[in-house]
Design a protein around this motif. Sequence first.
Motif, mmCIF file in Angstrom:
data_model
loop_
_atom_site.group_PDB
_atom_site.id
_atom_site.type_symbol
_atom_site.label_atom_id
_atom_site.label_comp_id
_atom_site.label_asym_id
_atom_site.label_seq_id
_atom_site.Cartn_x
_atom_site.Cartn_y
_atom_site.Cartn_z
ATOM 1 N N MET A 266 46.896 -22.505 -26.957
ATOM 2 C CA MET A 266 47.632 -22.514 -28.459
ATOM 3 C C MET A 266 49.129 -22.096 -28.424
ATOM 4 N N LEU A 267 49.583 -22.687 -29.301
ATOM 5 C CA LEU A 267 51.156 -22.448 -29.664
ATOM 6 C C LEU A 267 51.272 -21.174 -30.143
ATOM 7 N N ASP A 268 50.427 -20.716 -31.018
ATOM 8 C CA ASP A 268 50.460 -19.459 -31.635
ATOM 9 C C ASP A 268 49.913 -18.289 -30.873
ATOM 10 N N CYS A 269 50.299 -17.041 -31.076
ATOM 11 C CA CYS A 269 50.240 -16.082 -30.364
ATOM 12 C C CYS A 269 48.681 -15.235 -30.912
ATOM 13 N N PHE A 270 48.051 -14.963 -29.930
ATOM 14 C CA PHE A 270 46.469 -14.476 -30.104
ATOM 15 C C PHE A 270 46.145 -13.086 -29.334
ATOM 16 N N GLY A 271 45.604 -12.045 -30.139
ATOM 17 C CA GLY A 271 45.276 -10.865 -29.432
ATOM 18 C C GLY A 271 43.788 -10.393 -29.849
ATOM 19 N N ILE A 272 43.289 -9.658 -28.935
ATOM 20 C CA ILE A 272 41.875 -8.911 -29.228
ATOM 21 C C ILE A 272 42.085 -7.512 -29.086
ATOM 22 N N TYR A 273 41.603 -6.716 -30.165
ATOM 23 C CA TYR A 273 42.063 -5.462 -30.068
ATOM 24 C C TYR A 273 40.821 -4.376 -30.443
ATOM 25 N N LYS A 274 40.436 -3.295 -29.736
ATOM 26 C CA LYS A 274 39.182 -2.653 -29.898
ATOM 27 C C LYS A 274 39.780 -1.177 -30.414
ATOM 28 N N ASN B 177 46.916 -13.904 -25.372
ATOM 29 C CA ASN B 177 46.969 -15.181 -24.596
ATOM 30 C C ASN B 177 48.507 -15.230 -24.173
ATOM 31 N N THR B 178 48.870 -16.553 -23.502
ATOM 32 C CA THR B 178 50.167 -16.563 -22.937
ATOM 33 C C THR B 178 51.233 -16.742 -24.035
ATOM 34 N N ALA B 179 50.861 -17.235 -25.118
ATOM 35 C CA ALA B 179 51.952 -17.114 -26.225
ATOM 36 C C ALA B 179 52.260 -15.836 -26.602
ATOM 37 N N ALA B 180 51.270 -14.780 -26.605
ATOM 38 C CA ALA B 180 51.476 -13.649 -27.167
ATOM 39 C C ALA B 180 52.195 -12.747 -25.939
ATOM 40 N N CYS B 181 52.116 -13.215 -24.772
ATOM 41 C CA CYS B 181 52.801 -12.530 -23.683
ATOM 42 C C CYS B 181 54.244 -12.776 -23.672
ATOM 43 N N ALA B 182 54.468 -14.199 -23.781
ATOM 44 C CA ALA B 182 55.857 -14.565 -23.836
ATOM 45 C C ALA B 182 56.518 -13.910 -25.430
ATOM 46 N N ASN B 183 55.901 -13.787 -26.514
ATOM 47 C CA ASN B 183 56.340 -13.108 -27.779
ATOM 48 C C ASN B 183 56.881 -11.844 -27.521
ATOM 49 N N ASN B 184 55.888 -11.049 -26.869
ATOM 50 C CA ASN B 184 56.171 -9.608 -26.651
ATOM 51 C C ASN B 184 57.012 -9.138 -25.251
ATOM 52 N N ARG B 185 57.269 -10.235 -24.669
ATOM 53 C CA ARG B 185 58.114 -10.081 -23.362
ATOM 54 C C ARG B 185 57.273 -9.254 -22.383
ATOM 55 N N MET B 186 56.039 -9.077 -22.260
ATOM 56 C CA MET B 186 55.233 -8.427 -21.312
ATOM 57 C C MET B 186 54.385 -9.461 -20.719
ATOM 58 N N THR C 153 64.884 -7.830 -34.009
ATOM 59 C CA THR C 153 64.255 -7.951 -35.337
ATOM 60 C C THR C 153 63.685 -9.309 -35.455
ATOM 61 N N ARG C 154 62.615 -9.484 -36.105
ATOM 62 C CA ARG C 154 62.054 -11.190 -35.994
ATOM 63 C C ARG C 154 61.322 -11.055 -37.187
ATOM 64 N N ALA C 155 61.016 -12.155 -37.570
ATOM 65 C CA ALA C 155 60.152 -12.526 -38.932
ATOM 66 C C ALA C 155 59.023 -13.193 -38.391
ATOM 67 N N PHE C 156 57.677 -12.645 -38.941
ATOM 68 C CA PHE C 156 56.510 -13.357 -38.594
ATOM 69 C C PHE C 156 55.414 -13.676 -39.506
ATOM 70 N N ASP C 157 54.683 -14.558 -39.375
ATOM 71 C CA ASP C 157 53.566 -14.701 -40.179
ATOM 72 C C ASP C 157 51.861 -14.199 -39.458
ATOM 73 N N ILE C 158 51.599 -13.361 -40.048
ATOM 74 C CA ILE C 158 50.311 -12.650 -39.302
ATOM 75 C C ILE C 158 48.954 -12.928 -39.962
ATOM 76 N N GLY D 36 36.796 -3.488 -34.045
ATOM 77 C CA GLY D 36 38.264 -3.952 -33.848
ATOM 78 C C GLY D 36 38.455 -4.922 -34.656
ATOM 79 N N PHE D 37 39.556 -5.766 -34.063
ATOM 80 C CA PHE D 37 40.182 -6.919 -34.918
ATOM 81 C C PHE D 37 40.662 -7.925 -33.967
ATOM 82 N N VAL D 38 40.824 -9.347 -34.325
ATOM 83 C CA VAL D 38 41.484 -10.233 -33.718
ATOM 84 C C VAL D 38 42.628 -10.619 -34.646
ATOM 85 N N ALA D 39 43.766 -11.048 -34.121
ATOM 86 C CA ALA D 39 45.179 -11.330 -34.788
ATOM 87 C C ALA D 39 45.830 -12.414 -34.042
ATOM 88 N N SER D 40 46.182 -13.354 -35.106
ATOM 89 C CA SER D 40 47.109 -14.242 -34.537
ATOM 90 C C SER D 40 48.424 -14.216 -35.290
#
Length: 671
Positions: free
Chosen positions: A149-157, A175-184, A237-242, A250-254
Motif C-alpha cells: 500500500m502507498l498509504d500508511c497502515f497500523g494495528i493498535y491494541k 506497514n512499510t509506508a507507516a515506517c517511512a512516514n514516522n521516520r522509524m 508539522t504536517r497535514a494528514f487524512d486519517i 483496539g483499532f486499525v488506522a490508515s
Amino acid sequence: MSFERTVLIVDDSPEDRETYRRFLLTDDRYHYIFLEADYGENGLEVCKLVQPDAILLDFHLPDIDGIEFLCELKTQFGKMQLPVIMLTGRGNEDVAVQAMKSGAADYLVKGKTTSENLRLAIHNILERDRLKQQLEQSEDRFRTSIENMLDCFGIYKSLRDDSGKIVDFVVEYVNTAACANNRMTAAAQIGKKLCEILPFHRENGLFNEYCRVVETGAPLTKEDLIYSDRFNQEYLTRAFDIRANKLGDGFVASWRDITDRKRSSERLRLLESVVVNANDAVIITAIAPIEEPAPRIIYVNQAFTNLTGYTCEEVVGRSPRFLQGAKTNKAALQRIRDALQARQAVQEELINYRKDGSEFWVDISIAPVADAAGQYTHFVAIQRDISDRKQSEIENARMLELAQQGQREAEAANRAKDEFVAMVSHDLRSPLNAILGWAKLLKTREVNVEIAARALDAIERNAQSQAKLLEDLLDVSRMIRGKLELQETQFNLAALVEESVETTFLAASAKQIHLELRIQNSAVGIIVSGDRDRLQQVLDNLLSNAIKFTPEGGRVEVRLTQGIGEQRSRGAEEQGRLEATPDSRLPIPDSLSYAQIQIIDTGNGISPEFLPHVFDRFCQAQSPNKQGGLGLGLAIARHIVELHGGTIHAASLGVGQGATFTIQLPLMPPK
C-alpha cells in the motif's frame, strides 16, 4: 477421485506396519504411498529426503523413543514440523500428554486402533495441515497487500489499567509506508506504546478520538488534520487524512500525508498574475452574493478558448455551469459546490462539454482568492485537458481485464490439465496394477492350471484395456492436430452394421441382454463412401457403451434405415420434440439422401444436465455405477462421423430411461 498422500510408518514391528498399511488401503479418499522405517534415526533420515504428508510413530523404538523423535523432527524442520500420530502399546495418559506437548498431532493406543479410527486420525491431521497451509498463504497475501500500500497502515491494541480504562495503545503492526512516514523502523515501533512514540496524540486530542472508536465502535474520519510531533529525531508539522475503525479491543488506522497537496492549494492564489500566458485553461469568477448557490465569470484566457471553443466575450457574466452536461459527475459537482461555499480549495476530475457539444475530461483545480483585507472576492479555476490520460486509463483497464481473463483461462486450463493427468494416471494404472499382480502370481510358479488360465486371461484383458485407452489418447491427439485422416473406400453399410452387432453379441449374451438388429428393406444395399474401419470403430464404441450401461435382462436395438432430407423443413418447436423421441430423424446439413443408424437401449439413460456435454472430451456423467475409461470414445465418434460429412446426436428422457444415439451419413449420389 482419490488424492495421493505419502505416509511414513516408523515401527520396529513388521506385523504392526502391515496392519496399518492394510487399514489405510481401504481408504477411498486418499491413495497412499507407504514409506517404512524400523528405527527412529532411519525415520528421521527418510523425513529429510521425502518430507511425508503424515507419520505413524511407535512410541517405543529400539534406538530412541517417540518423544526424542519429535524433538529431533522439530529441530530438523522448525515451523515446518510434519504431522505425527503417536502409537503406543499402552494407553498411558502421561505419555499422551507428553507426546501432544512435544508436537504430536494425535495419539492412538495400538490395541484399540481400528481401521476406522486410524483413517479418521489421518484424515484429521491431513485436513488440519491443509487448512494451516491455506491460512499461511492467506496471511502472506494479506501481508503482501498491506506492505504494498502507498498509504500508511497500523494495528493498535488497547492498554488498560485495573479499572478497565484505556491508558494507551500498543503498536501491533505497521506497514512499510507507516515506517517511512514516522521516520522509524518497524522494530522501533511494534510492541511500544503509541503515545510514547508520538506523544502529541494526547495533546491534540487524537488519542481521545481513538478511545471513542474502541469504546463505541464508531469509525473515525479526519481530513486536513494539522499535526506536529517529533518523528524520530525530527520535529515536523504536517497535514494528514486519517481513517480509523475498531478491531477487537483496539483499532486499525490508515493515514495519508497530504502536506504537499495542501501547500499546492495555497500556491493557487499566486496564479492570477500568470493566467494570461498559462497553457492550461483558466477561469476567474467573481464570488456571487449569497442569494445567488453560483459565481459569475469575469475572465477566461486564450487556452480556455482553444480548449472549449468559447471566446471570452461569449462567457463573461455566465455561470460556469454551461460547461456541464449529461455525463458530468453529479457527486463531483456537489463536492465543488460545498468547497466553494466553505471558501476552500478543491480539485476534481470530471467531464465538460465544448461549444460543438463534444465532451472532454478535465482535471479542475479551484482556489479562493482574498483581497488585501483578507476578504475572499474571486475564485481561480484551472482546467487541464486529461482526455488522453483518461482514454489511456480506460484502455489500461480494458487490457487489465483481458489479462485477468487470460489468467483465469490459463488457470482453468492448468486445472483441467491437472485433472486430466490425474484421470489418465489412474485409468492407466488400474489395468497395469492388475497385470503386475497376476504376473507376480504366475512368477511364483505355485498356481494350478485353472488359476494360470485366469491369470493369463486377466493379463490379456487388462493389456487390451490399456491399449484401448492409449489408442483413444492417440486419436484425440490426432483430432486436435487435424491429423486424423480417413482411408476412403466404398462399402456396404448394412454388412458393416451386421458385423458390429455380431462382434458384441457375446458381451450382450453374458448379461442376458436382448440384442436385436433391424434393417429396412430399402437399406439392405446401401453403399457409402468412407473409412470402413473408422466407422466400425464408431459403431463398436456405441454398442459397447449401450451394453455396458444396460442392466442384465435389458434390451439393445440397432436400426438401419434410409431417408431423405424433408425433415429439414420442420419448425424448431417440432424438431425439439423429435430429438427427445427415439424414432426421430435428425436433419443432415449437406445431403438430401442419407443413411440413418440408431442404437437404442433401456439402460441408465442420460440426465438433462449432462446431455449437452455427452460428446465433450474427458467428460463423464457422475453415476453410482460409473464405468472406467477416459470419456474420449464419444468425442472421437463425433469427430469421425463429422469427417464423413455426417451428424451424430444423443437423446434420452432422463436417468434410468435409456438412451438413443443416432448417426446420419450422406449417401453416394446415384450413377
